[in-house]
Design a protein around this motif. Structure first.
Motif, PDB file in Angstrom:
ATOM      1  N   PHE A 248      -3.913  -7.989 -25.584  1.00  0.00           N
ATOM      2  CA  PHE A 248      -5.357  -7.988 -25.339  1.00  0.00           C
ATOM      3  C   PHE A 248      -5.970  -6.648 -25.760  1.00  0.00           C
ATOM      4  CE2 PHE A 248      -9.206  -7.325 -22.918  1.00  0.00           C
ATOM      5  CZ  PHE A 248      -9.830  -8.567 -22.919  1.00  0.00           C
ATOM      6  N   ILE A 249      -5.335  -5.557 -25.339  1.00  0.00           N
ATOM      7  CA  ILE A 249      -5.899  -4.226 -25.629  1.00  0.00           C
ATOM      8  C   ILE A 249      -5.832  -3.947 -27.143  1.00  0.00           C
ATOM      9  CG2 ILE A 249      -5.630  -1.727 -25.207  1.00  0.00           C
ATOM     10  CD1 ILE A 249      -6.698  -3.078 -22.736  1.00  0.00           C
ATOM     11  N   GLN A 250      -4.751  -4.402 -27.758  1.00  0.00           N
ATOM     12  CA  GLN A 250      -4.657  -4.207 -29.211  1.00  0.00           C
ATOM     13  C   GLN A 250      -5.779  -4.959 -29.923  1.00  0.00           C
ATOM     14  OE1 GLN A 250      -0.563  -5.324 -29.963  1.00  0.00           O
ATOM     15  NE2 GLN A 250       0.094  -3.182 -30.054  1.00  0.00           N
ATOM     16  N   GLN A 251      -5.982  -6.185 -29.485  1.00  0.00           N
ATOM     17  CA  GLN A 251      -7.010  -7.048 -30.099  1.00  0.00           C
ATOM     18  C   GLN A 251      -8.425  -6.488 -29.889  1.00  0.00           C
ATOM     19  OE1 GLN A 251      -7.630 -10.957 -28.292  1.00  0.00           O
ATOM     20  NE2 GLN A 251      -6.030 -11.681 -29.684  1.00  0.00           N
ATOM     21  N   GLN A 252      -8.727  -6.112 -28.642  1.00  0.00           N
ATOM     22  CA  GLN A 252     -10.102  -5.728 -28.294  1.00  0.00           C
ATOM     23  C   GLN A 252     -10.448  -4.296 -28.680  1.00  0.00           C
ATOM     24  OE1 GLN A 252     -12.511  -7.628 -26.957  1.00  0.00           O
ATOM     25  NE2 GLN A 252     -11.270  -9.439 -26.621  1.00  0.00           N
ATOM     26  N   TYR A 253      -9.438  -3.399 -28.595  1.00  0.00           N
ATOM     27  CA  TYR A 253      -9.733  -1.975 -28.783  1.00  0.00           C
ATOM     28  C   TYR A 253      -8.998  -1.379 -29.990  1.00  0.00           C
ATOM     29  CZ  TYR A 253     -11.460  -2.401 -23.967  1.00  0.00           C
ATOM     30  OH  TYR A 253     -12.135  -2.789 -22.829  1.00  0.00           O
ATOM     31  N   GLY A 254      -8.123  -2.167 -30.612  1.00  0.00           N
ATOM     32  CA  GLY A 254      -7.373  -1.676 -31.768  1.00  0.00           C
ATOM     33  C   GLY A 254      -6.398  -0.555 -31.418  1.00  0.00           C
ATOM     34  N   LEU A 255      -5.911  -0.525 -30.179  1.00  0.00           N
ATOM     35  CA  LEU A 255      -4.993   0.539 -29.756  1.00  0.00           C
ATOM     36  C   LEU A 255      -3.546   0.049 -29.793  1.00  0.00           C
ATOM     37  CD1 LEU A 255      -6.910   1.831 -26.584  1.00  0.00           C
ATOM     38  CD2 LEU A 255      -6.816   2.931 -28.820  1.00  0.00           C
ATOM     39  N   GLU A 256      -2.631   0.917 -30.176  1.00  0.00           N
ATOM     40  CA  GLU A 256      -1.199   0.600 -30.097  1.00  0.00           C
ATOM     41  C   GLU A 256      -0.712   0.899 -28.679  1.00  0.00           C
ATOM     42  OE1 GLU A 256       1.030  -0.923 -32.020  1.00  0.00           O
ATOM     43  OE2 GLU A 256      -0.731  -1.328 -33.265  1.00  0.00           O
ATOM     44  N   ILE A 257      -0.018  -0.034 -28.067  1.00  0.00           N
ATOM     45  CA  ILE A 257       0.414   0.150 -26.672  1.00  0.00           C
ATOM     46  C   ILE A 257       1.940   0.117 -26.579  1.00  0.00           C
ATOM     47  CG2 ILE A 257       0.240  -0.758 -24.306  1.00  0.00           C
ATOM     48  CD1 ILE A 257      -2.485   0.115 -25.590  1.00  0.00           C
ATOM     49  N   LYS A 258       2.473   1.122 -25.874  1.00  0.00           N
ATOM     50  CA  LYS A 258       3.922   1.188 -25.673  1.00  0.00           C
ATOM     51  C   LYS A 258       4.238   0.644 -24.269  1.00  0.00           C
ATOM     52  CE  LYS A 258       7.199   4.910 -25.315  1.00  0.00           C
ATOM     53  NZ  LYS A 258       7.239   6.351 -25.165  1.00  0.00           N
ATOM     54  N   ILE A 259       5.291  -0.183 -24.172  1.00  0.00           N
ATOM     55  CA  ILE A 259       5.722  -0.662 -22.845  1.00  0.00           C
ATOM     56  C   ILE A 259       7.054   0.016 -22.504  1.00  0.00           C
ATOM     57  CG2 ILE A 259       6.444  -2.667 -21.480  1.00  0.00           C
ATOM     58  CD1 ILE A 259       4.547  -4.383 -23.131  1.00  0.00           C
ATOM     59  N   THR A 260       7.088   0.684 -21.366  1.00  0.00           N
ATOM     60  CA  THR A 260       8.305   1.399 -20.958  1.00  0.00           C
ATOM     61  C   THR A 260       8.874   0.737 -19.709  1.00  0.00           C
ATOM     62  OG1 THR A 260       7.115   3.370 -21.614  1.00  0.00           O
ATOM     63  CG2 THR A 260       9.211   3.726 -20.522  1.00  0.00           C
ATOM     64  N   ASN A 261      10.156   0.447 -19.725  1.00  0.00           N
ATOM     65  CA  ASN A 261      10.808  -0.166 -18.561  1.00  0.00           C
ATOM     66  C   ASN A 261      11.657   0.852 -17.828  1.00  0.00           C
ATOM     67  OD1 ASN A 261       9.815  -2.698 -19.221  1.00  0.00           O
ATOM     68  ND2 ASN A 261      11.502  -3.068 -20.640  1.00  0.00           N
ATOM     69  N   GLN A 262      11.432   0.957 -16.525  1.00  0.00           N
ATOM     70  CA  GLN A 262      12.274   1.878 -15.741  1.00  0.00           C
ATOM     71  C   GLN A 262      13.500   1.162 -15.179  1.00  0.00           C
ATOM     72  OE1 GLN A 262       9.117   3.161 -13.053  1.00  0.00           O
ATOM     73  NE2 GLN A 262       9.059   5.140 -14.083  1.00  0.00           N
ATOM     74  N   ASN A 263      13.437  -0.174 -15.175  1.00  0.00           N
ATOM     75  CA  ASN A 263      14.545  -1.003 -14.674  1.00  0.00           C
ATOM     76  C   ASN A 263      15.081  -0.552 -13.312  1.00  0.00           C
ATOM     77  OD1 ASN A 263      14.763  -3.020 -16.725  1.00  0.00           O
ATOM     78  ND2 ASN A 263      15.449  -1.387 -18.088  1.00  0.00           N
ATOM     79  N   VAL A 264      14.154  -0.278 -12.394  1.00  0.00           N
ATOM     80  CA  VAL A 264      14.593   0.058 -11.037  1.00  0.00           C
ATOM     81  C   VAL A 264      14.483  -1.189 -10.155  1.00  0.00           C
ATOM     82  CG1 VAL A 264      14.022   2.520 -11.125  1.00  0.00           C
ATOM     83  CG2 VAL A 264      12.281   0.878 -10.380  1.00  0.00           C
ATOM     84  N   GLN A 265      15.269  -1.209  -9.093  1.00  0.00           N
ATOM     85  CA  GLN A 265      15.261  -2.349  -8.169  1.00  0.00           C
ATOM     86  C   GLN A 265      13.923  -2.393  -7.427  1.00  0.00           C
ATOM     87  OE1 GLN A 265      17.686  -4.631  -7.647  1.00  0.00           O
ATOM     88  NE2 GLN A 265      16.550  -5.634  -5.998  1.00  0.00           N
ATOM     89  N   ASP A 266      13.275  -3.554  -7.427  1.00  0.00           N
ATOM     90  CA  ASP A 266      12.046  -3.710  -6.643  1.00  0.00           C
ATOM     91  C   ASP A 266      12.421  -4.442  -5.363  1.00  0.00           C
ATOM     92  OD1 ASP A 266       9.371  -4.667  -5.755  1.00  0.00           O
ATOM     93  OD2 ASP A 266       8.733  -3.962  -7.719  1.00  0.00           O
TER      94      ASP A 266
END
Ligand SMILES: NC(=O)c1ccc[n+]([C@@H]2O[C@H](COP(=O)([O-])OP(=O)(O)OC[C@H]3O[C@@H](n4cnc5c(N)ncnc54)[C@H](O)[C@@H]3O)[C@@H](O)[C@H]2O)c1
Length: 328
Positions: A248-266
Protein backbone atom coordinates in the motif's frame (compact mmCIF):
# COMPACT_ATOMS: atom_id res chain seq x y z
CA UNK A 1 -40.80 8.56 15.35
CA UNK A 2 -38.94 5.82 17.25
CA UNK A 3 -37.89 6.70 20.80
CA UNK A 4 -34.21 7.50 21.09
CA UNK A 5 -31.95 5.24 23.15
CA UNK A 6 -30.25 6.94 26.07
CA UNK A 7 -26.68 5.68 25.97
CA UNK A 8 -23.93 6.36 28.50
CA UNK A 9 -20.43 5.77 27.12
CA UNK A 10 -17.86 5.37 29.89
CA UNK A 11 -14.34 6.08 28.63
CA UNK A 12 -15.98 7.61 25.57
CA UNK A 13 -13.28 10.23 24.93
CA UNK A 14 -10.76 7.53 24.04
CA UNK A 15 -9.73 6.19 20.64
CA UNK A 16 -12.85 4.06 20.08
CA UNK A 17 -15.30 6.35 21.89
CA UNK A 18 -14.33 9.42 19.87
CA UNK A 19 -15.56 7.62 16.75
CA UNK A 20 -18.37 5.68 18.41
CA UNK A 21 -20.12 8.47 20.35
CA UNK A 22 -20.87 10.68 17.29
CA UNK A 23 -21.83 7.58 15.27
CA UNK A 24 -24.41 6.54 17.87
CA UNK A 25 -25.65 10.12 18.24
CA UNK A 26 -26.36 10.11 14.48
CA UNK A 27 -28.18 6.80 14.76
CA UNK A 28 -31.11 7.43 17.05
CA UNK A 29 -29.19 7.60 20.34
CA UNK A 30 -28.84 10.35 22.94
CA UNK A 31 -25.22 9.93 23.98
CA UNK A 32 -23.55 11.04 27.19
CA UNK A 33 -19.83 10.48 27.70
CA UNK A 34 -18.02 10.22 31.03
CA UNK A 35 -14.23 10.26 30.83
CA UNK A 36 -11.23 11.46 32.83
CA UNK A 37 -9.79 12.74 29.52
CA UNK A 38 -6.37 11.11 30.10
CA UNK A 39 -5.62 11.61 26.41
CA UNK A 40 -7.53 14.87 25.95
CA UNK A 41 -11.01 15.36 24.55
CA UNK A 42 -11.47 15.39 20.77
CA UNK A 43 -15.20 14.71 20.77
CA UNK A 44 -17.39 17.08 18.77
CA UNK A 45 -18.99 19.78 20.97
CA UNK A 46 -22.53 18.44 20.42
CA UNK A 47 -21.70 15.30 22.45
CA UNK A 48 -22.61 15.77 26.10
CA UNK A 49 -19.28 15.06 27.83
CA UNK A 50 -18.67 14.96 31.57
CA UNK A 51 -15.07 14.97 32.79
CA UNK A 52 -15.18 12.63 35.78
CA UNK A 53 -13.66 9.45 37.17
CA UNK A 54 -16.09 6.54 36.83
CA UNK A 55 -15.45 5.60 40.47
CA UNK A 56 -16.99 8.99 41.41
CA UNK A 57 -20.31 8.19 39.72
CA UNK A 58 -23.32 7.52 41.94
CA UNK A 59 -26.32 5.30 41.32
CA UNK A 60 -28.45 8.39 40.59
CA UNK A 61 -26.04 9.34 37.74
CA UNK A 62 -27.01 6.12 35.94
CA UNK A 63 -30.78 6.42 36.23
CA UNK A 64 -32.53 7.00 32.89
CA UNK A 65 -29.95 5.31 30.65
CA UNK A 66 -31.12 2.36 28.53
CA UNK A 67 -27.59 1.19 27.72
CA UNK A 68 -24.18 1.65 29.32
CA UNK A 69 -21.09 1.02 27.19
CA UNK A 70 -17.85 0.48 29.10
CA UNK A 71 -14.77 1.56 27.10
CA UNK A 72 -12.66 2.73 30.03
CA UNK A 73 -9.75 1.17 31.86
CA UNK A 74 -6.17 0.38 30.88
CA UNK A 75 -6.40 -0.46 27.22
CA UNK A 76 -3.26 -2.41 26.38
CA UNK A 77 -0.54 -4.76 27.65
CA UNK A 78 2.17 -2.17 28.32
CA UNK A 79 -0.15 -0.16 30.60
CA UNK A 80 -1.26 -3.33 32.38
CA UNK A 81 2.32 -4.45 32.87
CA UNK A 82 3.46 -1.03 34.05
CA UNK A 83 0.84 -1.07 36.78
CA UNK A 84 -0.65 -4.57 37.30
CA UNK A 85 -2.52 -3.45 40.42
CA UNK A 86 -4.27 -0.57 38.59
CA UNK A 87 -4.91 -2.92 35.69
CA UNK A 88 -7.04 -5.18 37.90
CA UNK A 89 -8.72 -2.23 39.62
CA UNK A 90 -9.69 -0.56 36.32
CA UNK A 91 -10.30 -3.58 34.06
CA UNK A 92 -11.95 -5.94 36.54
CA UNK A 93 -13.07 -4.01 39.65
CA UNK A 94 -14.37 -0.94 37.85
CA UNK A 95 -16.65 -2.74 35.33
CA UNK A 96 -17.92 -4.99 38.14
CA UNK A 97 -18.73 -2.00 40.36
CA UNK A 98 -20.33 0.14 37.67
CA UNK A 99 -22.20 -2.90 36.29
CA UNK A 100 -23.65 -3.42 39.76
CA UNK A 101 -24.70 0.26 40.00
CA UNK A 102 -26.16 0.19 36.47
CA UNK A 103 -28.33 -2.82 37.27
CA UNK A 104 -29.53 -1.19 40.50
CA UNK A 105 -30.33 1.98 38.53
CA UNK A 106 -32.57 0.06 36.10
CA UNK A 107 -30.26 0.18 33.06
CA UNK A 108 -31.40 -2.49 30.59
CA UNK A 109 -28.14 -3.36 28.84
CA UNK A 110 -24.43 -3.19 29.65
CA UNK A 111 -21.88 -3.62 26.84
CA UNK A 112 -18.32 -4.32 27.96
CA UNK A 113 -15.33 -3.71 25.67
CA UNK A 114 -13.45 -6.92 26.31
CA UNK A 115 -10.68 -8.19 24.10
CA UNK A 116 -9.64 -11.22 22.05
CA UNK A 117 -6.51 -11.01 24.22
CA UNK A 118 -8.39 -13.29 26.62
CA UNK A 119 -7.50 -16.18 24.26
CA UNK A 120 -3.79 -15.84 25.06
CA UNK A 121 -1.46 -18.07 23.04
CA UNK A 122 -3.48 -20.54 20.94
CA UNK A 123 -2.25 -23.18 18.50
CA UNK A 124 -3.50 -21.95 15.15
CA UNK A 125 -7.13 -23.03 15.41
CA UNK A 126 -9.95 -20.51 15.00
CA UNK A 127 -11.44 -19.75 18.41
CA UNK A 128 -15.13 -19.44 19.13
CA UNK A 129 -16.69 -18.08 22.31
CA UNK A 130 -17.29 -21.70 23.40
CA UNK A 131 -13.57 -22.49 23.49
CA UNK A 132 -11.77 -22.19 26.78
CA UNK A 133 -10.01 -18.84 27.08
CA UNK A 134 -6.72 -19.05 28.94
CA UNK A 135 -4.40 -16.11 29.20
CA UNK A 136 -1.69 -15.71 31.78
CA UNK A 137 -0.66 -12.10 31.58
CA UNK A 138 -2.28 -9.13 33.36
CA UNK A 139 -4.30 -7.47 30.57
CA UNK A 140 -5.89 -10.69 29.23
CA UNK A 141 -6.62 -12.05 32.71
CA UNK A 142 -8.18 -8.79 33.90
CA UNK A 143 -10.47 -8.55 30.85
CA UNK A 144 -11.60 -12.15 31.31
CA UNK A 145 -12.31 -11.54 35.00
CA UNK A 146 -14.16 -8.33 34.05
CA UNK A 147 -16.39 -10.43 31.77
CA UNK A 148 -17.03 -12.99 34.51
CA UNK A 149 -18.04 -10.43 37.10
CA UNK A 150 -20.44 -8.70 34.70
CA UNK A 151 -21.96 -11.95 33.40
CA UNK A 152 -22.73 -12.90 36.99
CA UNK A 153 -25.08 -9.87 37.14
CA UNK A 154 -27.01 -10.76 33.98
CA UNK A 155 -30.68 -11.69 34.22
CA UNK A 156 -34.02 -11.18 32.41
CA UNK A 157 -33.95 -7.45 33.18
CA UNK A 158 -30.23 -6.79 32.77
CA UNK A 159 -28.57 -7.89 29.56
CA UNK A 160 -24.76 -8.08 29.56
CA UNK A 161 -22.86 -8.17 26.26
CA UNK A 162 -19.11 -8.73 26.34
CA UNK A 163 -17.53 -7.82 23.04
CA UNK A 164 -14.21 -9.61 22.56
CA UNK A 165 -12.73 -7.06 20.20
CA UNK A 166 -9.86 -7.72 17.82
CA UNK A 167 -7.06 -5.17 17.48
CA UNK A 168 -8.84 -2.01 16.47
CA UNK A 169 -7.50 -0.03 13.52
CA UNK A 170 -8.18 3.11 11.55
CA UNK A 171 -8.37 6.83 12.17
CA UNK A 172 -9.92 8.46 15.21
CA UNK A 173 -9.62 12.16 16.14
CA UNK A 174 -8.20 10.80 19.44
CA UNK A 175 -5.58 8.82 17.56
CA UNK A 176 -3.57 5.79 18.71
CA UNK A 177 -0.39 4.77 16.94
CA UNK A 178 0.33 1.86 19.31
CA UNK A 179 -2.04 -0.62 17.62
CA UNK A 180 -0.76 -3.23 15.12
CA UNK A 181 -1.98 -1.92 11.77
CA UNK A 182 -1.78 1.77 12.74
CA UNK A 183 1.79 1.24 14.00
CA UNK A 184 2.90 -0.56 10.84
CA UNK A 185 1.37 2.15 8.67
CA UNK A 186 3.10 4.90 10.65
CA UNK A 187 6.48 3.12 10.72
CA UNK A 188 6.40 2.35 7.01
CA UNK A 189 5.63 5.99 6.25
CA UNK A 190 8.00 7.62 8.73
CA UNK A 191 10.93 5.15 8.79
CA UNK A 192 10.58 3.13 5.60
CA UNK A 193 10.68 0.04 7.81
CA UNK A 194 8.24 -2.32 9.55
CA UNK A 195 9.73 -4.30 12.43
CA UNK A 196 7.85 -7.44 13.44
CA UNK A 197 8.30 -9.39 16.65
CA UNK A 198 7.14 -12.55 14.87
CA UNK A 199 5.54 -12.70 11.41
CA UNK A 200 3.77 -16.02 12.06
CA UNK A 201 1.49 -14.97 14.89
CA UNK A 202 -2.22 -14.48 14.21
CA UNK A 203 -4.34 -11.47 15.10
CA UNK A 204 -7.95 -10.52 14.41
CA UNK A 205 -8.00 -6.96 13.05
CA UNK A 206 -11.07 -4.80 13.58
CA UNK A 207 -11.84 -1.66 11.58
CA UNK A 208 -13.43 1.20 13.54
CA UNK A 209 -16.41 1.38 11.17
CA UNK A 210 -17.19 -2.31 11.67
CA UNK A 211 -16.85 -1.89 15.43
CA UNK A 212 -19.25 1.09 15.49
CA UNK A 213 -21.77 -1.03 13.54
CA UNK A 214 -21.42 -3.84 16.07
CA UNK A 215 -22.21 -1.53 19.00
CA UNK A 216 -25.26 -0.12 17.25
CA UNK A 217 -26.49 -3.63 16.43
CA UNK A 218 -26.07 -4.63 20.09
CA UNK A 219 -27.95 -1.53 21.31
CA UNK A 220 -30.87 -2.31 18.99
CA UNK A 221 -30.84 -6.07 19.59
CA UNK A 222 -33.11 -8.29 21.65
CA UNK A 223 -30.20 -10.00 23.37
CA UNK A 224 -31.16 -11.47 26.72
CA UNK A 225 -29.10 -12.21 29.84
CA UNK A 226 -25.38 -12.65 29.22
CA UNK A 227 -23.52 -13.08 25.91
CA UNK A 228 -19.85 -13.12 24.99
CA UNK A 229 -19.31 -12.23 21.33
CA UNK A 230 -16.15 -12.06 19.21
CA UNK A 231 -15.98 -8.92 17.05
CA UNK A 232 -13.39 -8.70 14.30
CA UNK A 233 -13.17 -7.65 10.63
CA UNK A 234 -10.67 -10.34 9.52
CA UNK A 235 -7.92 -12.63 10.79
CA UNK A 236 -4.38 -12.28 9.50
CA UNK A 237 -0.82 -13.16 10.40
CA UNK A 238 1.32 -10.20 11.35
CA UNK A 239 3.63 -11.09 8.44
CA UNK A 240 0.82 -10.99 5.86
CA UNK A 241 -0.41 -7.70 7.28
CA UNK A 242 3.07 -6.17 7.02
CA UNK A 243 3.23 -7.15 3.34
CA UNK A 244 -0.14 -5.52 2.71
CA UNK A 245 1.08 -2.33 4.38
CA UNK A 246 4.32 -2.45 2.39
CA UNK A 247 2.53 -2.68 -0.96
CA UNK A 248 0.00 0.00 0.00
CA UNK A 249 2.71 2.48 1.00
CA UNK A 250 4.75 1.68 -2.09
CA UNK A 251 1.71 2.21 -4.30
CA UNK A 252 0.44 5.40 -2.64
CA UNK A 253 3.69 7.12 -1.69
CA UNK A 254 6.29 5.48 -3.95
CA UNK A 255 8.43 4.52 -0.93
CA UNK A 256 10.55 1.38 -0.63
CA UNK A 257 9.71 -0.45 2.61
CA UNK A 258 11.92 -2.92 4.45
CA UNK A 259 10.33 -5.61 6.66
CA UNK A 260 12.51 -6.81 9.55
CA UNK A 261 11.67 -9.91 11.58
CA UNK A 262 12.89 -10.25 15.14
CA UNK A 263 11.44 -13.77 15.43
CA UNK A 264 10.87 -13.48 19.17
CA UNK A 265 8.26 -15.51 21.04
CA UNK A 266 4.97 -13.63 21.45
CA UNK A 267 2.60 -14.49 24.28
CA UNK A 268 -0.47 -13.74 22.16
CA UNK A 269 -1.47 -15.69 19.06
CA UNK A 270 -5.12 -16.12 18.12
CA UNK A 271 -7.63 -15.99 15.32
CA UNK A 272 -11.35 -15.86 16.01
CA UNK A 273 -14.67 -16.79 14.50
CA UNK A 274 -17.37 -14.11 14.19
CA UNK A 275 -20.15 -16.62 13.38
CA UNK A 276 -21.88 -15.92 16.67
CA UNK A 277 -21.93 -12.18 15.95
CA UNK A 278 -23.53 -12.93 12.58
CA UNK A 279 -26.06 -15.27 14.11
CA UNK A 280 -27.09 -13.07 17.07
CA UNK A 281 -26.58 -9.57 15.70
CA UNK A 282 -26.46 -10.02 11.92
CA UNK A 283 -22.98 -8.48 12.18
CA UNK A 284 -21.32 -8.50 8.74
CA UNK A 285 -17.89 -6.89 8.79
CA UNK A 286 -17.10 -4.90 5.65
CA UNK A 287 -13.57 -3.65 6.25
CA UNK A 288 -10.32 -5.17 5.02
CA UNK A 289 -6.70 -4.04 5.45
CA UNK A 290 -6.88 -1.99 2.25
CA UNK A 291 -9.99 -0.01 3.21
CA UNK A 292 -8.60 0.67 6.70
CA UNK A 293 -5.34 1.91 5.17
CA UNK A 294 -7.25 4.18 2.80
CA UNK A 295 -8.88 5.72 5.89
CA UNK A 296 -5.42 6.14 7.50
CA UNK A 297 -4.08 7.63 4.27
CA UNK A 298 -6.94 10.11 3.82
CA UNK A 299 -6.55 11.44 7.37
CA UNK A 300 -2.76 11.34 7.75
CA UNK A 301 -2.46 15.14 8.09
CA UNK A 302 -4.47 14.86 11.32
CA UNK A 303 -1.81 12.74 13.07
CA UNK A 304 1.39 13.38 11.14
CA UNK A 305 3.31 14.58 14.20
CA UNK A 306 4.00 10.87 14.64
CA UNK A 307 6.17 11.27 17.76
CA UNK A 308 3.55 13.17 19.75
CA UNK A 309 3.27 11.23 23.01
CA UNK A 310 -0.53 11.45 23.12
CA UNK A 311 -0.66 8.83 20.35
CA UNK A 312 1.03 6.28 22.63
CA UNK A 313 -1.02 5.21 25.65
CA UNK A 314 1.90 3.99 27.72
CA UNK A 315 3.78 7.31 27.50
CA UNK A 316 0.79 9.33 28.72
CA UNK A 317 -0.15 6.77 31.34
CA UNK A 318 3.34 6.61 32.87
CA UNK A 319 3.30 10.40 33.28
CA UNK A 320 -0.15 10.35 34.92
CA UNK A 321 0.81 7.54 37.31
CA UNK A 322 4.12 9.17 38.22
CA UNK A 323 2.45 12.53 38.91
CA UNK A 324 -0.14 10.82 41.15
CA UNK A 325 2.67 9.15 43.14
CA UNK A 326 4.29 12.52 43.64
CA UNK A 327 1.10 14.34 44.69
CA UNK A 328 -0.21 11.56 47.02
N1 LIG B 1 -8.13 -0.38 20.85
C1 LIG B 1 -8.10 -1.71 20.73
O1 LIG B 1 -7.45 -2.29 19.85
C2 LIG B 1 -8.89 -2.56 21.71
C3 LIG B 1 -9.01 -3.92 21.47
C4 LIG B 1 -9.72 -4.71 22.38
C5 LIG B 1 -10.32 -4.12 23.47
N2 LIG B 1 -10.19 -2.78 23.68
C6 LIG B 1 -10.83 -2.17 24.85
O2 LIG B 1 -11.71 -1.14 24.39
C7 LIG B 1 -11.74 -0.06 25.33
C8 LIG B 1 -11.46 1.25 24.62
O3 LIG B 1 -10.21 1.18 23.96
P1 LIG B 1 -9.53 2.48 23.34
O4 LIG B 1 -8.58 2.01 22.31
O5 LIG B 1 -10.57 3.48 23.00
O6 LIG B 1 -8.69 2.97 24.61
P2 LIG B 1 -8.31 4.43 25.09
O7 LIG B 1 -7.20 4.23 26.06
O8 LIG B 1 -8.11 5.34 23.94
O9 LIG B 1 -9.63 4.92 25.85
C9 LIG B 1 -9.93 4.62 27.18
C10 LIG B 1 -10.58 5.86 27.76
O10 LIG B 1 -11.01 5.55 29.08
C11 LIG B 1 -10.77 6.69 29.89
N3 LIG B 1 -10.71 6.22 31.28
C12 LIG B 1 -9.85 5.31 31.81
N4 LIG B 1 -10.11 5.13 33.11
C13 LIG B 1 -11.15 5.97 33.43
C14 LIG B 1 -11.87 6.23 34.63
N5 LIG B 1 -11.55 5.65 35.78
N6 LIG B 1 -12.89 7.11 34.57
C15 LIG B 1 -13.21 7.74 33.41
N7 LIG B 1 -12.55 7.53 32.24
C16 LIG B 1 -11.54 6.66 32.26
C17 LIG B 1 -9.46 7.29 29.37
O11 LIG B 1 -9.32 8.65 29.70
C18 LIG B 1 -9.62 7.06 27.86
O12 LIG B 1 -10.18 8.19 27.24
C19 LIG B 1 -10.71 -0.40 26.40
O13 LIG B 1 -11.39 -0.96 27.50
C20 LIG B 1 -9.84 -1.45 25.76
O14 LIG B 1 -9.28 -2.35 26.71
C21 LIG B 1 -9.50 -1.98 22.81
Amino acid sequence: MENKHNVLVLGGAGYIGTRLAPYLQNNNCNVTVVDTNWFGNYLPPHINTIQKDIFDLHLSDLVGFDTVIFLAGLSNDPMAEFSPKDNFIYNTGMPAYIGFLAKEAGVKRFIFASSCSVYGYTRNSTFTEEDVAISNYPYGVSKLQGEHSLLALADENFSVVCFRQGTVSGYSPRMRLDLALNTMFKNALSKGEITLSNPKIWRPILGLNDLCDAYLLAINSNLQKGEVINISSFNTTIGELAHEVKSFIQQQYGLEIKITNQNVQDYRNYKVSTDKALQLLNYKPKQDAYSIMLDLHDTVDQYSSFDDERFYNILVFKKIMMSQLITN
